[in-house]
Design an enzyme around this catalytic site. Structure first.
Site, mmCIF file in Angstrom:
data_model
loop_
_atom_site.group_PDB
_atom_site.id
_atom_site.type_symbol
_atom_site.label_atom_id
_atom_site.label_comp_id
_atom_site.label_asym_id
_atom_site.label_seq_id
_atom_site.Cartn_x
_atom_site.Cartn_y
_atom_site.Cartn_z
ATOM 1 N N ASP A 257 0.826 -1.207 0.000
ATOM 2 C CA ASP A 257 0.000 0.000 0.000
ATOM 3 C C ASP A 257 0.860 1.257 0.000
ATOM 4 O O ASP A 257 1.543 1.546 0.978
ATOM 5 C CB ASP A 257 -0.903 -0.012 1.235
ATOM 6 C CG ASP A 257 -1.892 1.137 1.258
ATOM 7 O OD1 ASP A 257 -2.074 1.794 0.213
ATOM 8 O OD2 ASP A 257 -2.488 1.374 2.323
ATOM 9 N N ASP B 272 -1.588 6.675 -6.414
ATOM 10 C CA ASP B 272 -2.006 5.628 -5.480
ATOM 11 C C ASP B 272 -2.107 4.277 -6.189
ATOM 12 O O ASP B 272 -2.836 4.134 -7.162
ATOM 13 C CB ASP B 272 -3.360 6.001 -4.867
ATOM 14 C CG ASP B 272 -3.804 5.023 -3.797
ATOM 15 O OD1 ASP B 272 -2.927 4.497 -3.080
ATOM 16 O OD2 ASP B 272 -5.016 4.776 -3.679
#
Length: 435
Positions: free
Chosen positions: A99, A309
């Site tokens: 992440d 992201d």
């Protein structure tokens, strides 16, 4: 997961590894790689996860005591890619969600107060000869998002509660990570991580998380190289792994006549772990779209701007800017979309008998410093076989998110290099399947 390459880690800032190499290579595997999903199912599943992640990304977090009822709330527990490594002595397999939007490394630990099901044995500190608890006085313990993480015996504890409801809590400590294949395994000692004995939320086939954000707790910071890159393979071929490279291996090698593009990484003091960049405009073909530059500006209150992201699939654009993009795509296709509501990818009915996308102009994102990211048709459009329609794989923010996000669908076959030392994102087209 047998096809995964194990991630190669160096030590944390406070540790050391003898004769550590200058660069490491690992692989990312898509969370849907084990399922036999159709293209339409992959799109719908990714849209659902992206909706959940986007809905919680700017909910913020507090820095209150972990002993109080107000827990640190991070932005999202959702992610799209997995890493495979091992932890402890002897090593126990550790499958982690990778992440870029968070920092902490954590895995489930025995004895479990509450653990979600996992396919591999759960790591147990008492069965490992290399585990050591982190003292409350350490810099790493002080980096946790709360002010009071101490037990009575001055052992550091952690509690991460993600805004989507996922959480992990337990002892904060140091461990040895075993890295690489059986023939070339490398051990890294004293890696700071969370040993989660109380965990909740959707695991997406993982046993924990590896944070790749900009904060001191992340894998990137603990590697100590200052840069890493990844190259995401075709979204519709989720069984293909995607390379992630650290240190000296994280170099771009543009192919053919392509050139490397560079744009500054922007620091947001409200959300310091995220990778912000400055989007200045968008073109479709030769037409620069009439989008005011301030639509993407990062504001003093921490809202606005654009985040890169890996855990969001479809790019999210500020609402008014998205409508301009949508209108021009509709003009190219010669018809309006059948849906254009927030967090739904807008689709256009395909002519009878047409089963593939028509020719489309490139879309170009213009970033600060003159960097242009050229998106070919398949990096922003897809054909929905179930609905027999052409879909724009971007969505618009209805004002609740207040940030634009460069999603992983748009990053397919573009190598992304994050150089934290100089504060720069570099990128270039690549065939990620052979990188």
């Amino acid at each position: 997961m047998a096809t995964l390459l194990s991630i190669l880690l160096a030590v944390s800032v406070a540790g050391s590894v003898a004769q550590s190499p200058s660069g490491y290579r690992s692989a990312l595997t898509h969370v849907d790689s084990k399922g036999d999903f159709t293209k339409a199912e992959l799109l719908h599943r990714a849209a659902h996860r992206s909706h959940l992640r986007a809905a919680t990304m700017l909910s913020g977090y507090s820095t209150t005591s972990s002993n109080s009822t107000a827990r640190p709330r991070l932005q999202s527990g959702q992610a799209e890619y997995l890493m495979d490594l091992a932890i402890g002595t002897p090593p126990v397999r550790f499958v982690a969600l990778a992440d870029t939007g968070s920092d902490l490394i954590w895995t489930q630990c025995q004895p479990c107060k509450l653990c979600f099901p996992q396919d591999t044995p759960i790591y147990n500190t008492s069965a490992s000869t290399s585990f050591s608890p982190e003292p409350c006085s350490s810099a790493m313990c002080q980096s946790l998002p709360s002010h009071n993480n101490c037990t009575r015996n001055l052992q550091c504890m952690y509690y991460y509660e993600y805004a989507d409801g996922a959480y992990s809590a337990g002892v904060f400590g140091r461990e040895t990570l075993t890295l690489g294949t059986t023939a070339s395994a490398v051990s890294a000692s004293d890696v700071a991580f969370g040993c989660g004995s109380d965990n909740g939320g959707d695991s997406f086939n993982s046993t924990g998380t590896v944070g790749l954000g900009r904060g001191p707790l992340s894998l990137v910071a603990q590697l100590g190289f200052g840069k890493f890159s990844y190259c995401l393979t075709d979204f519709f071929l989720p069984s293909l792994s995607s390379p992630v490279l650290f240190g000296s291996l994280a170099e771009l090698e543009p192919r053919g006549g392509d050139t490397m593009q560079m744009t500054p990484l922007v620091q947001n003091i409200v959300y310091p772990s995220w990778y912000y960049i400055s989007l200045e405009g968008i073109s479709l073909g030769d037409t620069r779209l009439p989008i005011p530059e301030q639509a993407f500006q990062l504001r003093d209150d921490g809202t606005g701007g654009m985040v890169v992201d890996s855990g969001t699939t479809f790019t999210i654009l500020e609402g008014s800017a998205f409508m301009v993009v949508l209108d021009h795509v509709a003009e190219v296709l010669g018809q309006p979309p059948v849906n254009s509501s927030s967090f739904e990818t807008p689709c256009f009915p395909a002519p009878s008998g047409q089963r593939q996308l028509p020719p489309m102009p490139d879309m170009v994102m213009h970033f600060a410093g003159g960097a242009d990211m050229r998106l070919h048709r398949d990096n922003y459009m897809s054909f929905d076989e179930e609905g027999s329609s052409f879909c724009l794989n971007m969505v618009g923010d209805d004002g609740t998110l207040s940030v634009s996000i460069l999603g992983n669908f748009q990053q397919q076959n573009i190598q992304m290099l994050f150089d934290i030392t100089v504060g720069q994102l570099s990128f270039a087209p690549a065939d990620c399947s052979i990188l």
